[in-house]
Design an enzyme around this catalytic site. Structure first.
Site, short mmCIF file in Angstrom:
data_model
loop_
_atom_site.label_atom_id
_atom_site.label_comp_id
_atom_site.label_asym_id
_atom_site.label_seq_id
_atom_site.Cartn_x
_atom_site.Cartn_y
_atom_site.Cartn_z
N ASN A 29 73.24 62.15 22.96
CA ASN A 29 72.92 63.18 22.13
C ASN A 29 73.19 64.68 22.74
O ASN A 29 73.25 64.99 24.00
CB ASN A 29 71.39 62.99 21.99
N ARG B 280 74.15 56.17 18.92
CA ARG B 280 74.89 56.05 20.22
C ARG B 280 74.69 54.75 20.65
O ARG B 280 75.95 54.06 21.31
CB ARG B 280 73.95 56.66 21.18
#
Length: 97
Positions: free
Chosen positions: A39, A21
């Site tokens: 996520n 990320r």
């Protein structure tokens, strides 16, 4: 002038706990894109990306590799809903869903 597109990405593999990320945010910022990444509880990563066609396509290519510690098994790309980004500028990590 390039047209703006919005794409929803679902990335599967070893993509949590490896900086995926953070790295996707950095790459999206470098490309001048807007959107978010998070996520998912199923172990995948989801992103909504908006920007010029060429920049979105460049991020898609990057998403198939990810950072060095990741192992990307698949990237599913579909039409995104730009209204979900709204007037947000830049790229951010948002809460897990």
């Amino acid at each position: 002038m390039s047209r703006t597109i919005c794409r929803q990405l679902s990335i599967r593999g070893r993509v949590q706990g490896v900086g995926y990320r953070w790295s996707l945010c950095a790459e999206a910022d470098r490309l001048g894109l807007s959107g978010w990444v998070r996520n998912r509880r199923d172990g995948s990563v989801e992103a909504l990306v908006s920007g010029p066609v060429e920049a979105v396509e460049a991020l898609l290519l990057w998403a198939h590799r990810g950072p060095s510690m990741a192992r990307v098994d698949s990237v599913v790309c579909s039409e995104g809903n730009a209204a979900e980004i709204g007037t947000r500028t830049g790229f951010a990590q948002i809460a897990t869903r």
